[in-house]
Design a protein around this motif. Structure first.
Motif, PDB file in Angstrom:
ATOM      1  N   TYR A 160     -21.538   2.996   2.389  1.00 21.10           N
ATOM      2  CA  TYR A 160     -21.049   4.267   2.921  1.00 21.10           C
ATOM      3  C   TYR A 160     -20.564   4.167   4.371  1.00 21.10           C
ATOM      4  CZ  TYR A 160     -22.395   7.291  -0.986  1.00 21.10           C
ATOM      5  OH  TYR A 160     -22.470   7.917  -2.212  1.00 21.10           O
ATOM      6  N   PHE A 161     -21.238   3.347   5.175  1.00 18.25           N
ATOM      7  CA  PHE A 161     -20.965   3.372   6.617  1.00 18.25           C
ATOM      8  C   PHE A 161     -20.353   2.088   7.176  1.00 18.25           C
ATOM      9  CE2 PHE A 161     -24.240   6.552   5.872  1.00 18.25           C
ATOM     10  CZ  PHE A 161     -23.684   7.647   6.525  1.00 18.25           C
ATOM     11  N   ILE A 162     -20.226   1.060   6.354  1.00 23.54           N
ATOM     12  CA  ILE A 162     -19.573  -0.175   6.817  1.00 23.54           C
ATOM     13  C   ILE A 162     -18.377  -0.501   5.921  1.00 23.54           C
ATOM     14  CG2 ILE A 162     -19.834  -2.648   7.239  1.00 23.54           C
ATOM     15  CD1 ILE A 162     -22.782  -2.133   7.852  1.00 23.54           C
ATOM     16  N   ALA A 163     -18.651  -0.730   4.625  1.00 27.78           N
ATOM     17  CA  ALA A 163     -17.560  -1.090   3.713  1.00 27.78           C
ATOM     18  C   ALA A 163     -16.547   0.044   3.572  1.00 27.78           C
ATOM     19  CB  ALA A 163     -18.139  -1.463   2.346  1.00 27.78           C
ATOM     20  N   GLY A 164     -17.038   1.286   3.461  1.00 28.18           N
ATOM     21  CA  GLY A 164     -16.138   2.426   3.303  1.00 28.18           C
ATOM     22  C   GLY A 164     -15.156   2.579   4.449  1.00 28.18           C
ATOM     23  N   PRO A 165     -15.650   2.679   5.695  1.00 23.04           N
ATOM     24  CA  PRO A 165     -14.720   2.800   6.826  1.00 23.04           C
ATOM     25  C   PRO A 165     -13.761   1.623   6.955  1.00 23.04           C
ATOM     26  CG  PRO A 165     -16.914   3.463   7.483  1.00 23.04           C
ATOM     27  CD  PRO A 165     -17.048   2.896   6.105  1.00 23.04           C
ATOM     28  N   LEU A 166     -14.243   0.416   6.677  1.00 29.66           N
ATOM     29  CA  LEU A 166     -13.356  -0.754   6.754  1.00 29.66           C
ATOM     30  C   LEU A 166     -12.253  -0.674   5.708  1.00 29.66           C
ATOM     31  CD1 LEU A 166     -15.895  -3.680   7.345  1.00 29.66           C
ATOM     32  CD2 LEU A 166     -14.235  -2.745   8.971  1.00 29.66           C
ATOM     33  N   LEU A 167     -12.614  -0.238   4.516  1.00 30.38           N
ATOM     34  CA  LEU A 167     -11.622  -0.113   3.446  1.00 30.38           C
ATOM     35  C   LEU A 167     -10.605   0.977   3.767  1.00 30.38           C
ATOM     36  CD1 LEU A 167     -11.235  -1.650   0.822  1.00 30.38           C
ATOM     37  CD2 LEU A 167     -12.388   0.207  -0.380  1.00 30.38           C
ATOM     38  N   ARG A 168     -11.070   2.072   4.361  1.00 30.76           N
ATOM     39  CA  ARG A 168     -10.149   3.154   4.733  1.00 30.76           C
ATOM     40  C   ARG A 168      -9.186   2.699   5.824  1.00 30.76           C
ATOM     41  NH1 ARG A 168     -14.861   6.135   3.788  1.00 30.76           N
ATOM     42  NH2 ARG A 168     -14.585   7.519   1.992  1.00 30.76           N
ATOM     43  N   ALA A 169      -9.655   1.867   6.718  1.00 28.95           N
ATOM     44  CA  ALA A 169      -8.799   1.374   7.792  1.00 28.95           C
ATOM     45  C   ALA A 169      -7.695   0.478   7.254  1.00 28.95           C
ATOM     46  CB  ALA A 169      -9.629   0.615   8.819  1.00 28.95           C
ATOM     47  N   ARG A 170      -7.963  -0.167   6.116  1.00 33.50           N
ATOM     48  CA  ARG A 170      -6.984  -1.102   5.544  1.00 33.50           C
ATOM     49  C   ARG A 170      -6.092  -0.448   4.495  1.00 33.50           C
ATOM     50  NH1 ARG A 170      -8.605  -6.495   6.568  1.00 33.50           N
ATOM     51  NH2 ARG A 170      -7.458  -7.244   4.759  1.00 33.50           N
ATOM     52  N   SER A 171      -6.664   0.474   3.719  1.00 37.29           N
ATOM     53  CA  SER A 171      -5.883   1.063   2.637  1.00 37.29           C
ATOM     54  C   SER A 171      -6.404   2.449   2.296  1.00 37.29           C
ATOM     55  CB  SER A 171      -5.945   0.175   1.382  1.00 37.29           C
ATOM     56  OG  SER A 171      -5.352   0.816   0.278  1.00 37.29           O
ATOM     57  N   CYS A 172      -5.629   3.477   2.592  1.00 37.35           N
ATOM     58  CA  CYS A 172      -6.016   4.848   2.274  1.00 37.35           C
ATOM     59  C   CYS A 172      -6.033   5.089   0.767  1.00 37.35           C
ATOM     60  CB  CYS A 172      -5.060   5.836   2.933  1.00 37.35           C
ATOM     61  SG  CYS A 172      -5.196   5.852   4.734  1.00 37.35           S
ATOM     62  N   THR A 173      -5.186   4.356   0.036  1.00 38.71           N
ATOM     63  CA  THR A 173      -5.107   4.545  -1.414  1.00 38.71           C
ATOM     64  C   THR A 173      -6.408   4.147  -2.091  1.00 38.71           C
ATOM     65  OG1 THR A 173      -2.732   4.090  -1.352  1.00 38.71           O
ATOM     66  CG2 THR A 173      -3.837   3.944  -3.494  1.00 38.71           C
ATOM     67  N   ASN A 174      -6.918   2.941  -1.782  1.00 37.05           N
ATOM     68  CA  ASN A 174      -8.161   2.478  -2.381  1.00 37.05           C
ATOM     69  C   ASN A 174      -9.347   3.312  -1.929  1.00 37.05           C
ATOM     70  OD1 ASN A 174      -6.853   0.410  -3.738  1.00 37.05           O
ATOM     71  ND2 ASN A 174      -7.115  -1.049  -2.062  1.00 37.05           N
ATOM     72  N   ALA A 175      -9.300   3.811  -0.714  1.00 34.52           N
ATOM     73  CA  ALA A 175     -10.417   4.581  -0.170  1.00 34.52           C
ATOM     74  C   ALA A 175     -10.656   5.867  -0.946  1.00 34.52           C
ATOM     75  CB  ALA A 175     -10.156   4.898   1.297  1.00 34.52           C
ATOM     76  N   LEU A 178     -13.679   5.775  -3.300  1.00 41.82           N
ATOM     77  CA  LEU A 178     -15.023   5.554  -2.800  1.00 41.82           C
ATOM     78  C   LEU A 178     -15.897   6.780  -3.058  1.00 41.82           C
ATOM     79  CD1 LEU A 178     -14.202   3.814   0.601  1.00 41.82           C
ATOM     80  CD2 LEU A 178     -15.118   2.746  -1.463  1.00 41.82           C
ATOM     81  N   PRO A 179     -17.217   6.589  -3.211  1.00 42.39           N
ATOM     82  CA  PRO A 179     -18.074   7.725  -3.574  1.00 42.39           C
ATOM     83  C   PRO A 179     -18.216   8.772  -2.488  1.00 42.39           C
ATOM     84  CG  PRO A 179     -19.392   5.769  -3.093  1.00 42.39           C
ATOM     85  CD  PRO A 179     -17.960   5.322  -3.148  1.00 42.39           C
ATOM     86  N   ASP A 180     -17.940   8.408  -1.231  1.00 47.25           N
ATOM     87  CA  ASP A 180     -18.121   9.366  -0.139  1.00 47.25           C
ATOM     88  C   ASP A 180     -16.829  10.052   0.286  1.00 47.25           C
ATOM     89  OD1 ASP A 180     -17.014   7.040   0.886  1.00 47.25           O
ATOM     90  OD2 ASP A 180     -17.950   7.299   2.843  1.00 47.25           O
ATOM     91  N   THR A 181     -15.767   9.873  -0.483  1.00 49.71           N
ATOM     92  CA  THR A 181     -14.487  10.484  -0.119  1.00 49.71           C
ATOM     93  C   THR A 181     -14.583  12.009  -0.070  1.00 49.71           C
ATOM     94  OG1 THR A 181     -13.278   8.652  -1.125  1.00 49.71           O
ATOM     95  CG2 THR A 181     -12.039  10.669  -0.736  1.00 49.71           C
TER      96      THR A 181
END
Length: 213
Positions: A160-175, A178-181
């Motif tokens: 929720y707090f490491i992988a999620g933000p990193l993924l959002r920074a790289r790709s809004c589509t994949n984010a 995520l379960p916390d969207t």
């Protein structure tokens, strides 16, 4: 019915759950005040600023779910006794989920109300309440699979707090998957949260049915 009452009583008498709920609500109250002060001074906090505190205090609901499920597997835990009283594992797992929902729902409602009503976004309160309740169930499902509180908490907070933000920074589509969207954008993330929760609950039920207590 007796099993449901027993599970509910078990959750309500866990000191760690009461403490986690209280600390989570207190943290949310403080964050709501901080965000409200920032918005009052002209800082831009996004379209749904009232939901911003929940992005952090959802951690408390993850921990709440983990503690509820993992407590039975700790040394001296009650899972063996519970299975003697209710040997049918899938119905037992369903009863556990319902009991946790009953406990988590009012805590989620109060927490959501603190942020949304104070932020003038009361229409988001039902969605925020549902999201926090589902987050609790997801945490419990992960803990049911892992069977230990610390690894389950580390895994969930890392997602929720490491992988999620990193993924959002790289790709809004994949984010968006995520379960916390839903905590950031309820209109886009609701389906993802429901899908994640149901999937992990199903995995937990299958795992619980197939392996030894």
């Amino acid at each position: 019915m007796n099993t449901a009452r027993a599970e509910l009583r078990k959750l309500l008498t866990l000191p760690s759950l009461r403490l986690t709920a209280l600390l989570t609500w207190t943290a949310n109250l403080l964050l709501t005040y901080v965000y409200a002060s920032a918005e009052f001074h002209g800082e831009s906090l996004g379209e749904v600023a009232a939901l911003a505190p929940l992005g952090y205090t959802q951690a408390g609901f993850l921990v709440l779910g983990v503690l509820a499920a993992a407590s039975e597997y700790q040394e001296g835990g009650q899972i063996s006794t519970t299975l003697l009283a209710m040997p049918r594992r899938l119905p037992l797992q369903a009863v556990k989920a319902v009991a946790l929902t009953v406990v988590a729902l009012p805590v989620a409602a109060v927490t959501a109300a603190t942020s949304t009503l104070a932020g003038g976004a009361g229409t988001w309160m039902p969605a925020a309440t549902a999201y926090l309740t589902l987050t609790t169930l997801l945490g419990a499902a992960v803990a049911s699979v892992v069977r230990r509180a610390v690894p389950a908490v580390v895994l969930l907070l890392g997602l929720y707090f490491i992988a999620g933000p990193l993924l959002r920074a790289r790709s809004c589509t994949n984010a968006a998957y995520l379960p916390d969207t839903a905590a950031l954008d309820p209109t886009r993330g609701a389906a993802a949260t429901v899908t994640w929760t149901l999937s992990v609950l199903t995995l937990a039920a299958v795992t619980f049915r197939r392996r030894d207590a």
